[in-house]
Design a protein around this motif. Structure first.
Motif, short mmCIF file in Angstrom:
data_model
loop_
_atom_site.label_atom_id
_atom_site.label_comp_id
_atom_site.label_asym_id
_atom_site.label_seq_id
_atom_site.Cartn_x
_atom_site.Cartn_y
_atom_site.Cartn_z
N LEU A 112 -4.96 -2.86 -4.38
CA LEU A 112 -5.51 -2.69 -3.03
C LEU A 112 -6.25 -3.95 -2.57
O LEU A 112 -6.06 -4.42 -1.44
N ASN A 113 -7.09 -4.50 -3.43
CA ASN A 113 -7.91 -5.63 -3.02
C ASN A 113 -7.08 -6.89 -2.82
O ASN A 113 -7.35 -7.68 -1.91
N PHE A 114 -6.08 -7.08 -3.68
CA PHE A 114 -5.20 -8.24 -3.47
C PHE A 114 -4.36 -8.06 -2.19
O PHE A 114 -4.09 -9.02 -1.48
N GLU A 115 -3.98 -6.80 -1.89
CA GLU A 115 -3.20 -6.53 -0.69
C GLU A 115 -4.02 -6.86 0.56
O GLU A 115 -3.54 -7.53 1.48
N THR A 116 -5.26 -6.40 0.56
CA THR A 116 -6.15 -6.71 1.68
C THR A 116 -6.36 -8.21 1.81
O THR A 116 -6.30 -8.78 2.91
N ALA A 117 -6.56 -8.85 0.69
CA ALA A 117 -6.78 -10.31 0.70
C ALA A 117 -5.54 -11.04 1.23
O ALA A 117 -5.66 -12.02 1.98
#
Lengths: 333, 333
Positions: A112-117
Motif C-alpha cells: 500500500l505505501n509503495f503504491e501511494t508513493a
C-alpha cells in the motif's frame, strides 16, 4: 530483553546513522525523511531502483545500496512499513530521468505505501514501475499478507534488477528482469527461536524447548506446522521438498542455492544446511551453478534459516555475476 | 539445546563439507586430515599463509581462504585447537617454494600445535615463520592463554599479510607486515549472552537477565567485570577507552574501525555500536579512514560485539584495500 541499544525509540535512526558513518564511501543517509541512497546520487539516463520495508531484516535493504544493486533503500520502524513520504523522497532523489523501479516485498503495508508513493512520484513527473516479490512457498496467505510473502528471494531480485539497470536497460526491461527473477525463485524457512522486537521487549512468539516452526515468516508469522526438533538433514528435507515441487524444478535445471541465516544461527549450522540441500539437488539432477550462504534477510536475532532456490538462465546468471559494490554484497569477479 | 545439526560429533566435518560445496570455485576441502585450501593450489614463488584454530568462530578462518588472503585454513573441533597433523598437511599443500607464514591466535593449544607443525614442516624442507596475534586488551592472562588473547584483529592481520604475499613479498617481509599489523591493533569485547557448544549442550557461561560481561573472550573466557546492562553508548565507552589508552592512539591517527558481531547480535545493533565508537574517535581527533562491520570472528551464537581499532599507515592501508576474493570477504575496489 538484553540488547545493545540506547532506547527502543531511537534504534532505527541511530543504526542507520551508524551505517552511514561506516559506509560513507558508498552511501548517503537522509535523516528526515529517512532513506539511504548511493553516495554518487542519481545517474543520468540510468533506471533508479528503490526498495525498503520494516527494519530488523538487515542487511536487507540498506546493505544492498550501491553500484550494481539498489539506488536507495527506505527503512521503516522495526517490522513496520515505511510511510509513503520517505519512499517518495528516495524515489525523486534517485531518478536520473529514466524512471524508477520499486521492489516491494509482498506485505500489505509495504504494498500500500509503495503504491501511494508511486502515485505521488508520478505526480511529480517520475515514472515508477513496481515489482512485488512473493517467493515464500510456505503459506498462501499470512498475517499482514494477501498471497505469498516476500522473503529471502528479494536479494536475488534486487541483485539482478540492479545489474540490468547498471548495463543500461530501460525501465520496462529492468522490471521484466525483476519479474522474471521473482517468478523462478522459491523460498521456505524454519525457526528454532524468535527474535525480540526492541519496542515490544519480548519474543515475537514462543517455541517449546524441543519445538521448531516450519515455514516461518521473517516477522515470525506462523508457518505450516510446529514439529519436534529433528536432525538438520530432516529439517532441510522438509523445506526443500515444497520448494522444488512448487515451481517445479526438474532435472537439468541450473540454479542458485541460497541458504539464508535468520540472524541468530551461526554459519557453522548454515553450512550443514547447505550441505544437505546441495545433496538433495544433486540427487535430483539439479545443478547448483551459483551459491550464497550467510545472513542476508534476517529477523533480528531469530534462530533459523531459509532455503532459496532460483532457476537460472544465461541472462540471470550473467546479471548475478555482474560486479556489485555495496556494504553487504560485493563481488570479486 | 536447539541447533541445526545432525550430531554434535559431526558438526565440523559436515559444516566444512558444506562450505566446500558452496564455494567450490574458491576452495578445496581435504577431509582427512581436515583443512581448506585455495582451489588453485600453491602458487610457485609465492609465500603461503596458513591459519586455523578451533571451529565456532566462522567465518574465521575458512571464510578468508582465497586470492589475497589465506592459502589454507585448518579448522579444529569446536573451540579446540587442531592437532599438528592437519596443520602440517595444509602447510605442505600451500608451499610454493617461498615458505609459509603461520598466523596463530594466542591460545596455548594453538600456539603449541602450530609450533609442533612448523617443526615438522621444517623437517620436510618447508620454511615456516609464525606470527602470534594478541590484540585483546581486556585481560593480561586468561583461561587457555599466557599473555593477551588473539581475537577479531586476526581478520586485519590475515588481510594485510595475504595482500603482502600476493604482491610478491618474501616470507620475512610478509611476516614483518603481519607483525606490524598485530602491533597496531587493539580489541575489546562484550557479551550479553553465551553461545552453546554443541558437544556441551549448554551455555558456556551464564549471565543474569540484566547482566553483561565486559572484556569477554571469544570462547566465553572471563573478561574484566560483569556489570548491569547499560545503554549501548555507555557500553561502547567502556570498550573504546581501554582500547585507545592501550596503544595509545592519539589525535591525527588514521585508523580502521571494526565492529565485530559475536554471532547472535543483529546488524541493527552493531551499527548502533559503530555510531558511538565513531563519535568517540571523532571527538579525539582520530580519523576513521577504513571501516568494517559484521560477523567476522564469532563465538557461535553468542550475543555481543567486539570493537577493534587498528592504526593505519600508507602501507597497511594499501594492503587493506588490495583485492581479495574469499567466501566471506570480497573487495569491490
Amino acid at each position: 530483553m538484553k540488547k545493545l541499544i540506547n532506547d527502543p525509540k531511537t534504534v532505527v535512526d541511530e543504526s542507520v546513522e551508524g551505517f552511514g558513518l561506516a559506509h560513507a564511501d558508498l552511501v548517503r543517509v537522509s535523516p528526515d525523511p529517512l532513506f539511504v541512497a548511493r553516495a554518487g546520487g542519481a545517474t543520468t539516463g540510468r533506471v533508479g531502483i528503490v526498495s525498503g520495508g520494516g527494519s530488523g531484516h538487515e542487511p536487507l535493504h540498506a546493505g544492498f545500496v550501491g553500484h550494481g544493486m539498489l539506488s536507495a533503500a527506505v527503512p521503516g520502524p522495526v517490522f513496520t512499513s515505511p510511510t509513503p513520504d520517505p519512499i517518495v523522497a528516495a524515489t525523486l532523489a534517485v531518478d536520473g530521468g529514466a524512471g524508477v523501479l520499486h521492489i516491494v516485498k509482498n506485505y500489505t503495508g509495504d504494498v500500500l505505501n509503495f503504491e501511494t508513493a508511486a502515485d505521488l512520484a508520478d505526480a511529480e513527473g517520475v515514472r515508477v514501475v513496481s515489482v512485488i516479490v512473493d517467493d515464500d512457498v510456505a503459506v498462501k496467505d499470512s498475517l499482514f499478507t494477501a498471497g505469498r510473502r516476500g522473503v529471502a528471494g528479494t536479494v536475488f531480485v534486487e541483485k539482478v534488477a540492479g545489474a540490468a539497470a547498471e548495463r543500461g536497460d530501460d525501465l520496462d526491461a529492468v522490471a521484466a528482469v525483476a519479474t522474471k527473477a521473482n517468478s523462478v525463485t522459491r523460498t521456505m524457512g524454519v525457526a528454532l527461536q524468535a527474535g525480540i522486537v526492541p519496542h515490544a521487549g519480548e519474543p515475537s512468539f514462543v517455541l517449546a524447548d524441543d519445538e521448531i516452526e516450519i515455514g516461518i515468516g521473517i516477522h515470525g508469522e506462523p508457518g505450516r506446522e510446529r514439529v519436534t526438533l529433528e536432525p538438520a538433514d530432516r529439517i532441510v528435507d522438509r523445506l526443500i521438498g515444497p520448494i522444488l515441487d512448487d515451481l517445479p524444478f526438474s532435472s537439468g535445471d541450473q540454479v542458485l542455492l541460497f541458504v539464508n541465516g535468520m540472524g541468530g544461527t551461526p554459519l557453522v549450522e548454515q553450512y550443514i544446511v547447505y550441505r544437505r540441500a546441495a545433496q538433495v539437488l544433486a540427487e535430483k539432477g539439479i545443478e547448483v551453478s551459483r551459491s550464497l550462504v550467510g545472513n542476508y534477510v534476517t529477523s533480528l536475532e531469530m534462530q533459523g534459516v531459509s532455503i532459496t532456490v532460483a532457476k537460472l538462465d544465461a541472462e540471470l546468471t550473467e546479471l548475478w555475476d555482474a560486479p556489485v559494490e555495496t556494504a553487504s554484497l560485493r563481488w570479486g569477479r
